[in-house]
Design a protein around this motif. Structure first.
Motif, PDB file in Angstrom:
ATOM      1  N   PRO A  48      22.750  33.341  29.439  1.00  0.00           N
ATOM      2  CA  PRO A  48      22.568  32.472  28.267  1.00  0.00           C
ATOM      3  C   PRO A  48      21.548  31.361  28.505  1.00  0.00           C
ATOM      4  O   PRO A  48      20.912  30.884  27.577  1.00  0.00           O
ATOM      5  CB  PRO A  48      23.951  31.874  28.029  1.00  0.00           C
ATOM      6  CG  PRO A  48      24.854  32.372  29.088  1.00  0.00           C
ATOM      7  CD  PRO A  48      24.102  33.275  30.001  1.00  0.00           C
ATOM      8  N   LEU A  49      21.361  30.989  29.771  1.00  0.00           N
ATOM      9  CA  LEU A  49      20.447  29.896  30.082  1.00  0.00           C
ATOM     10  C   LEU A  49      19.016  30.228  29.655  1.00  0.00           C
ATOM     11  O   LEU A  49      18.319  29.394  29.097  1.00  0.00           O
ATOM     12  CB  LEU A  49      20.492  29.610  31.586  1.00  0.00           C
ATOM     13  CG  LEU A  49      19.737  28.381  32.045  1.00  0.00           C
ATOM     14  CD1 LEU A  49      20.486  27.121  31.628  1.00  0.00           C
ATOM     15  CD2 LEU A  49      19.546  28.399  33.553  1.00  0.00           C
ATOM     16  N   CYS A  50      18.574  31.463  29.940  1.00  0.00           N
ATOM     17  CA  CYS A  50      17.174  31.792  29.629  1.00  0.00           C
ATOM     18  C   CYS A  50      17.055  32.929  28.635  1.00  0.00           C
ATOM     19  O   CYS A  50      15.958  33.373  28.322  1.00  0.00           O
ATOM     20  CB  CYS A  50      16.419  32.110  30.909  1.00  0.00           C
ATOM     21  SG  CYS A  50      17.286  33.233  31.986  1.00  0.00           S
ATOM     22  N   GLY A  51      18.192  33.442  28.160  1.00  0.00           N
ATOM     23  CA  GLY A  51      18.137  34.494  27.154  1.00  0.00           C
ATOM     24  C   GLY A  51      17.898  35.887  27.713  1.00  0.00           C
ATOM     25  O   GLY A  51      17.639  36.816  26.964  1.00  0.00           O
TER      26      GLY A  51
END
Lengths: 413, 149
Positions: B36-39
């Protein structure tokens, strides 16, 4: 040389000297700090104010009759008066200190909006909100059976004002809108939105976290019912922020958190709440943070918000044109009215790799979804790279970013 | 800290031309991974034949490190036994986080050793480990997508 003199000389380099961290070396290179939308750096005056507080004033506020408590209270309440003046609140009573924008929005959601919501009612926000102006409304909607509605934006990242107005209906109970988008830089016409809402008897919260550091904000001209802001984005410490709210609303709202400080009298059968704004400040507050915020406001007023706005607008314009020359670079968010932020994609290089590579050049930018996942979804990108500016940034910082981006292309594209 | 340790030629090559980058309609194990941090998002497909991984492929999008890591994983595991894959998973995470003892055997990593550079970049370890956590989920056949959080 006074701060004002430095700016008359139009010398951001001289102002940089007020920010000790800007002299840091990152991977043996000078720091180009372009992550100001995440948090701004602190001038020496703010760092000194915090040290001064703990060295000469530390005590609890509104409690003791001793000298230190008087000093701490004066620092804390003095900061409230400065902030009220800075955003032109009608009175310091309209300034509630919070941990930041997020806590201010949660306070309004739970204390002002929740008691008004019934199943089927609606809360209206925009697609470009930060998660902090989405999730508190989702929580309150889950608690009450109300519905969260998001107004659309266009391909430039601008709010579709006509569509926004159409979404205001007889079920709309509250509106939350971001003043300046942290992911796109878009400046929203909040005064027009507030007029539309007030014409229908609806109150509005403005998320001002990204607006207050960049331009003069006058909450009375905006006629905002609630205006939320964070200290750390306006050169003050983390952990201090504020909700600026009309006194009539604060008077009518029940307390949000209970504890010391927020009461006048406590008995087991009933308690009497303190006056506003103290009614909303349960527990020992962030006194040192408030002292730092007061110093940050003094600093910003000495530099001059109008001069900051003018300098940053010129730099943003120049930076936009410069970065557009980088092969394969595409800017995400091209609103006609923008402040502070350039979000972009680079062909063949994932934003996360951009962040790591430019860091080795001493250039600090943010990469990711910027706590605005619906914006990423709208533009159909997993993430963007984002450069965000402050008045201490220069064209050289942008040149160094551009050179680092060329390096990204050479390595990975 | 040299960027070349992170973006080695092998990693750049696997990012530009990911191997086994395809959907596998007849896979018998599938797992999704999400950072979720960088997709970063990827889907890992396995075809298990008894105790052997007879085919492995992936799809998705992500940064150079996560794409190269997934690509190298598929190359390394095609034809390997499940037991071997489990043993590699157990060693990969220490390799990526810099916790593998100096004297630990390394030959079995083969090309995967190129990913060791991420240990100097704590914020990028999750990029390299995503495909391995996804593999673990696929082998355990857990239905839930895995995330790095």
């Amino acid at each position: 040389m006074s701060v004002a003199e430095k700016l008359i000389a139009l010398d951001p380099l001289a102002l940089r000297a007020d920010f000790p961290i800007l002299a840091e070396r990152i991977h043996s290179k000078p720091l180009a700090y372009l992550d100001n939308a995440a948090t701004a750096q602190k001038p020496q005056a703010v760092i000194d104010a915090v040290t001064e507080y703990y060295t000469h004033m530390n005590a609890n506020v509104h409690r003791g009759v001793h000298q230190l408590s008087e000093r701490a209270t004066a620092a804390y309440e003095g900061a409230r008066e400065k902030l009220a003046r800075f955003v032109n609140a009608a009175s310091p009573r309209e300034v509630v200190f919070t941990r930041g924008t997020t806590e201010a929005i949660n306070l309004v959601a739970q204390s002002f909006v929740r008691p008004k919501l019934k199943p089927g009612d609606e809360v209206l926000v925009s697609t470009m909100e930060h998660h902090s102006n989405i999730v508190p409304w989702q929580l309150v909607c889950e608690q009450t059976g109300a519905k969260l509605v998001a107004a659309p934006i266009n391909e430039r990242g601008e709010l579709l004002l006509d569509e926004f107005e159409k979404l205001i209906n007889e079920r709309t109970r509250f509106i939350g809108i971001v003043h300046v988008s942290n992911a796109l830089g878009t400046v929203n016409p909040v005064r027009k939105i507030i007029d539309m809402a007030h014409a229908r008897g609806i109150a509005v919260l403005v998320d001002g976290a990204q607006a207050v550091p960049h331009a003069r904000v006058d909450v009375q001209v905006l006629d905002a019912d609630f205006y939320a802001l964070s200290g750390h984005k306006m050169y003050a410490p983390t952990g201090i922020g504020a909700l600026i709210a009309k006194a009539e609303h604060l008077e009518a709202m029940p307390p949000w958190q209970g504890g010391g400080e927020m009461i006048r009298m406590v008995r087991f059968d009933r308690s009497i709440w303190n006056d506003i704004p103290h009614k909303f400040e349960a527990g020992t507050p962030n006194i040192a943070g408030a002292a730092g915020l007061g110093a940050a406001i003094d600093y910003l007023e000495a530099v001059g918000m109008d001069r900051i706005a003018a300098y940053e607008a010129e730099l943003l314009d120049w930076a936009t044109r410069r970065l557009e020359q980088v092969a394969g670079l595409r800017i995400v968010g091209t609103a006609r009215d923008k402040a502070g932020v350039i979000s972009f994609m680079l062909d063949g290089v994932h934003p996360h790799d951009i962040g790591t590579i430019v860091d080795t050049h001493g250039v600090a930018i943010r990469t990711g979804h910027h706590c605005a996942m619906p914006v990423m979804e709208f533009f159909n990108v997993p993430a963007t790279a984002r450069a965000s500016i402050a008045f201490y940034n220069t064209r050289e910082d942008i040149e160094r970013l551009a050179a680092a981006l060329e390096d990204c292309r050479r390595m990975l594209a | 800290m040299d960027l070349k340790d992170l973006y080695q030629d092998l990693i750049v090559d696997h990012n530009r031309r990911p191997r086994n980058f395809r959907r596998m309609p007849d896979a018998n194990r599938v797992a999704e991974g999400f950072n979720p941090l960088c997709g970063d998002k990827l889907t890992l497909y396995l075809k298990l034949d008894g105790g052997t991984i007879s085919d492995v492929s992936f799809e998705g999008s992500g940064c150079a490190i996560s794409v190269a890591s997934a690509s190298l994983l598929t190359e390394r595991l095609k034809g390997a036994t499940v037991e071997e894959a489990e043993a590699l998973f157990a060693d990969m995470i220490p390799l990526l986080t810099g916790k593998l003892p100096e004297n630990a055997p390394r030959e079995h990593f083969r090309k995967l050793a190129a990913l060791e550079g991420v240990k100097e970049y704590p914020s990028r370890v999750k990029c390299a480990s995503l495909s391995w956590h996804t593999l673990e989920a696929a082998l355990k056949n857990a239905g839930q997508p895995v995330t790095t959080e």
